[in-house]
Structure formats: C-alpha cells, structure tokens
Design a protein around this motif. Structure first.
Motif, PDB file in Angstrom:
ATOM      1  N   THR A  88       0.836  -1.203   0.000  1.00 14.57           N
ATOM      2  CA  THR A  88       0.000   0.000   0.000  1.00 14.57           C
ATOM      3  C   THR A  88       0.870   1.252   0.000  1.00 14.57           C
ATOM      4  O   THR A  88       0.572   2.226  -0.704  1.00 14.57           O
ATOM      5  N   ASP A  89       1.958   1.230   0.777  1.00 16.35           N
ATOM      6  CA  ASP A  89       2.868   2.380   0.784  1.00 16.35           C
ATOM      7  C   ASP A  89       3.480   2.599  -0.597  1.00 16.35           C
ATOM      8  O   ASP A  89       3.587   3.739  -1.072  1.00 16.35           O
ATOM      9  N   LYS A  90       3.873   1.497  -1.270  1.00 12.43           N
ATOM     10  CA  LYS A  90       4.440   1.618  -2.618  1.00 12.43           C
ATOM     11  C   LYS A  90       3.401   2.203  -3.580  1.00 12.43           C
ATOM     12  O   LYS A  90       3.720   3.088  -4.380  1.00 12.43           O
ATOM     13  N   HIS A  91       2.181   1.702  -3.494  1.00 12.79           N
ATOM     14  CA  HIS A  91       1.122   2.211  -4.368  1.00 12.79           C
ATOM     15  C   HIS A  91       0.862   3.695  -4.106  1.00 12.79           C
ATOM     16  O   HIS A  91       0.639   4.465  -5.042  1.00 12.79           O
ATOM     17  N   GLN A  92       0.889   4.083  -2.846  1.00 13.28           N
ATOM     18  CA  GLN A  92       0.650   5.489  -2.509  1.00 13.28           C
ATOM     19  C   GLN A  92       1.738   6.372  -3.102  1.00 13.28           C
ATOM     20  O   GLN A  92       1.460   7.434  -3.643  1.00 13.28           O
ATOM     21  N   SER A  93       3.014   5.909  -3.030  1.00  9.24           N
ATOM     22  CA  SER A  93       4.084   6.724  -3.626  1.00  9.24           C
ATOM     23  C   SER A  93       3.922   6.824  -5.130  1.00  9.24           C
ATOM     24  O   SER A  93       4.178   7.875  -5.719  1.00  9.24           O
TER      25      SER A  93
END
Length: 135
Positions: A88-93
């Motif tokens: 999710t953090d990767k997708h947010q970035s």
C-alpha cells in the motif's frame, strides 16, 4: 444399683431379632460407604472443575494480552497484513508521483498548444510571403 455384666452372662434373643440386627448393621454399613463414595466423587469433581476454572480465567486474561503466544494462523495473518501495508505504501508513492506527472502533463499540453498555434502562424506568414504579399 449397679449392673454388672460379665463375660459369662448369657442373653437370649430370638433368631429373627438377631437376623434383623445383622441386616440393619449391614444395611447401615453399606449406606455409610455408599454416601462416603458419593461424597468422594463429588469432591474430586469439584477439584477438577475448580482447576479448569482457574486455568480458564488465566487463559481469558492472558490470551488477549498476547502473554500466551499466538496461533500459527495469527502469525501468518500478521505477516500478510505487514506485506499489504508495504504494498500500500508503494502504491501510494506511485499515485503521488502520478499526481506530479499530471501537473507536468497539463503544463506540457499548454506548451504544445502554444507551439502548434505559433507554427500555424509561421505557416500562414510563409504562405503570404510565398504568394508575394508582403506586409
């Protein structure tokens, strides 16, 4: 008046009375040991139930706090949740970088539109110059 009974004293009793006394003593003994056995069983059962109750109370308090460890399925779920957070953090970035790209794309679209207009103006001037119309 004192009554003295010696070993030689004799008592006469009908056989029916003797049999009744023996039967009553036997029934009384049997009843006593039956009751004693029942009390022993109940006492043992209460001790077992008390031990289970104490263990249940301890489990009820310690399990939610994590003091007794966790099930393998719980550990696996925690690992999966952690992996999902990372993704999710990767997708947010990536989404955030796409927002910056959107701003850049809009700016470039404006620049391209201006360039197209400028090229059209230059083409028009070139046509006019080629036709011999000079200003």
């Amino acid at each position: 008046m004192t009554m003295k009974i010696s070993e030689e004293a004799k008592v006469q009793m009908p056989m029916k009375t003797v049999a009744s006394l023996i039967a009553m003593v036997a029934i009384g003994t049997w009843a006593f040991f039956g009751i004693q056995e029942k009390l022993n069983r109940q006492s043992t059962q209460l001790k077992i139930m008390e031990k289970d109750l104490v263990e249940n109370t301890e489990f009820r308090i310690k399990w939610p706090r994590g003091l007794l460890g966790s099930l393998p399925a719980d550990s696996e779920q925690f690992m999966l949740i952690e992996e999902l957070y990372k993704q999710t953090d990767k997708h947010q970035s990536r989404i955030d970088s796409m927002l910056h790209n959107e701003v850049n794309i809009k700016a470039l679209e404006k620049a391209v539109d201006k360039l197209q207009k400028d090229v059209e103006k230059l083409k028009d001037k070139q046509r006019e110059f080629g036709n011999g119309n000079s200003h």
